[in-house]
Design an enzyme around this catalytic site. Sequence first.
Site, mmCIF file in Angstrom:
data_model
loop_
_atom_site.group_PDB
_atom_site.id
_atom_site.type_symbol
_atom_site.label_atom_id
_atom_site.label_comp_id
_atom_site.label_asym_id
_atom_site.label_seq_id
_atom_site.Cartn_x
_atom_site.Cartn_y
_atom_site.Cartn_z
ATOM 1 N N ASP A 32 0.814 -1.223 0.000
ATOM 2 C CA ASP A 32 0.000 0.000 0.000
ATOM 3 C C ASP A 32 0.845 1.270 0.000
ATOM 4 O OD1 ASP A 32 -2.234 -1.746 0.372
ATOM 5 O OD2 ASP A 32 -1.895 -1.705 2.535
ATOM 6 N N GLU A 199 -11.321 -1.989 -2.766
ATOM 7 C CA GLU A 199 -10.715 -1.238 -1.657
ATOM 8 C C GLU A 199 -9.570 -0.384 -2.176
ATOM 9 O OE1 GLU A 199 -9.342 -4.120 1.178
ATOM 10 O OE2 GLU A 199 -7.816 -4.907 -0.144
#
Length: 320
Positions: A32, A199
């Site tokens: 991420d 997401e």
Amino acid sequence: MFQALATLLLLPALAFGYADPESCSGECVVSDPGLIRRVSDGKYFRFSTGNEISYASSDSLLGPWDVIGSVLPDGSKIDLAGNTDLWAPDVHYIEETYYVFYSVSTFGSQSSAIGLATSATMELDSWTDHGSVGVVSSSSKLYNAIDPNLIKADGTFYLNFGSFYDDIYQVELNSAGTKASGSAAYNLAFNATTDHSEEGSFMYQYGDYYYLFFSSGACCSLDTDRPAAGEEYKIMVCRSTEATGNFVDKDGVSCQASGGTPVLESHGTTYAPGGQGVFDDPEEGTVLYYHYINTDIGYADDDKQFGWNKITWSSGWPSV
Ligand SMILES: *[C@@H]1O[C@H](CO)[C@@H](O)[C@H](O)[C@H]1NC(C)=O
């Protein structure tokens, strides 16, 4: 005629021929990632999940990336399980201050909150934790307060967030971009084919549109629990002329009704790319950055690698 035929044959190849990630040196293991350049010296800073938001710096997007340490070595003051395991940083420069939004949660739990840390310099130990920005979820909500992403549109800050439990949401923030304004969060994207799949959103403005990039599919534990081919993480995009809704994919399908156009999927030794962001680099132009599994290295969550590619735009849609 031959040329037309050649063009026809070439187009699908180009459309599905994804570029391999650019090379990376130094610390290249990330999940991420969030990228920014420091205004004072042009240094690149890269933030990532784990180690209370690990961060590293480099003089180039290609590295070498040198680890600096943790943004919040003692964890977050948000009083929730997961406050010493911070996720999915999103970094911005606002009014001479660096903002890092982060998530507090535990895997598979809807008991989550989004927090904010700030610094004037991004040096180690320069960060102040402000705790929750007021985006909080529990089992009574339709959303999960994780994976923050800030966008400023027409002078207003919005925080995109979410995954699982109805996918991607957005809430308006105050004029400083530090707290939810108090109005209700609303849905931006939802995949009805399967719950729990979208997401890690990242919104980017280009031309007349806001582009909502997100990751779809199975993100994690892919070393032990691999889904059917194509159901692993991939990067998709939708766009709208407004930052606050009406996102559609390239075919015009609403992204609240399972729409989404792939931007990067598994190919070659690149597997399950996701956790992406978009960054305007003064040298490379606009780049899509992400983490991915290099199948030559390993499928474990701890082996995810940093990758990026230049974005090219065709008829207003991004590709790499
Ligand atoms: C929606 O879910 C299906 C089934 O998992 C998946 O194949 C598809 O790519 C997803 N689409 C989006 C836009 O996330």
